[in-house]
Enzyme design. Sequence first.
Site, mmCIF file in Angstrom:
data_model
loop_
_atom_site.group_PDB
_atom_site.id
_atom_site.type_symbol
_atom_site.label_atom_id
_atom_site.label_comp_id
_atom_site.label_asym_id
_atom_site.label_seq_id
_atom_site.Cartn_x
_atom_site.Cartn_y
_atom_site.Cartn_z
ATOM 1 N N GLU A 115 0.821 -1.212 0.000
ATOM 2 C CA GLU A 115 0.000 0.000 0.000
ATOM 3 C C GLU A 115 0.853 1.260 0.000
ATOM 4 O O GLU A 115 0.461 2.268 -0.563
ATOM 5 C CB GLU A 115 -0.923 0.034 1.230
ATOM 6 C CG GLU A 115 -1.959 -1.066 1.275
ATOM 7 C CD GLU A 115 -3.093 -0.888 0.285
ATOM 8 O OE1 GLU A 115 -3.276 0.218 -0.258
ATOM 9 O OE2 GLU A 115 -3.803 -1.879 0.063
ATOM 10 N N ASP A 146 -7.059 6.164 -5.616
ATOM 11 C CA ASP A 146 -6.396 4.889 -5.891
ATOM 12 C C ASP A 146 -6.557 4.561 -7.379
ATOM 13 O O ASP A 146 -7.126 5.364 -8.127
ATOM 14 C CB ASP A 146 -6.931 3.792 -4.962
ATOM 15 C CG ASP A 146 -8.304 3.256 -5.353
ATOM 16 O OD1 ASP A 146 -8.916 3.747 -6.330
ATOM 17 O OD2 ASP A 146 -8.778 2.337 -4.676
#
Length: 167
Positions: free
Chosen positions: A32, A41
């Site tokens: 991440e 994202d």
Amino acid sequence: MSPLARWIGGSAIGGACALALSISIQVVKQFEGTQLTAYPDPVGVPTICTGHTGAEVTLGQTLTPADCEALLAGDLGHAFAVVDAALTPAAQATLTPARRAALASFVFNVGEGAFRDSTLLTRLNAGEIRAACDELARWVYADGRRLPGLVRRREAERELCLAGLDG
């Protein structure tokens, strides 16, 4: 008490839980990354810190490193609770710390609903551990696109999931 504190204190053996937590933190952080300012994202979902999403996240929002650690602890606590609640007692008995960490990382990434509806969970609960772990390789798409980062993440999760299986 946070979900993570409940999980560490309330699950089988504290040491095994702490090991699973440590492994999952490393996996999640590796894949991440951590960004203090919210960003979209790969599919446009507002995300902040170490993969945290939610209605309260707005693009451009900034948090502190301490805020991010607290969000990660809460998110992983929830992921472990989801894993524990979804598995039968027999399936829970097969979880090594590495397998539990792999599943928590997976739930953290794909969400509770996707995990609960997955063939992976069905196979785990049926005692088909190897087949369940192999299911991880299918979860490499976001918005219909195969993402290299998800391929690498699922390979790492699968390796952890299979750790300790004979043959």
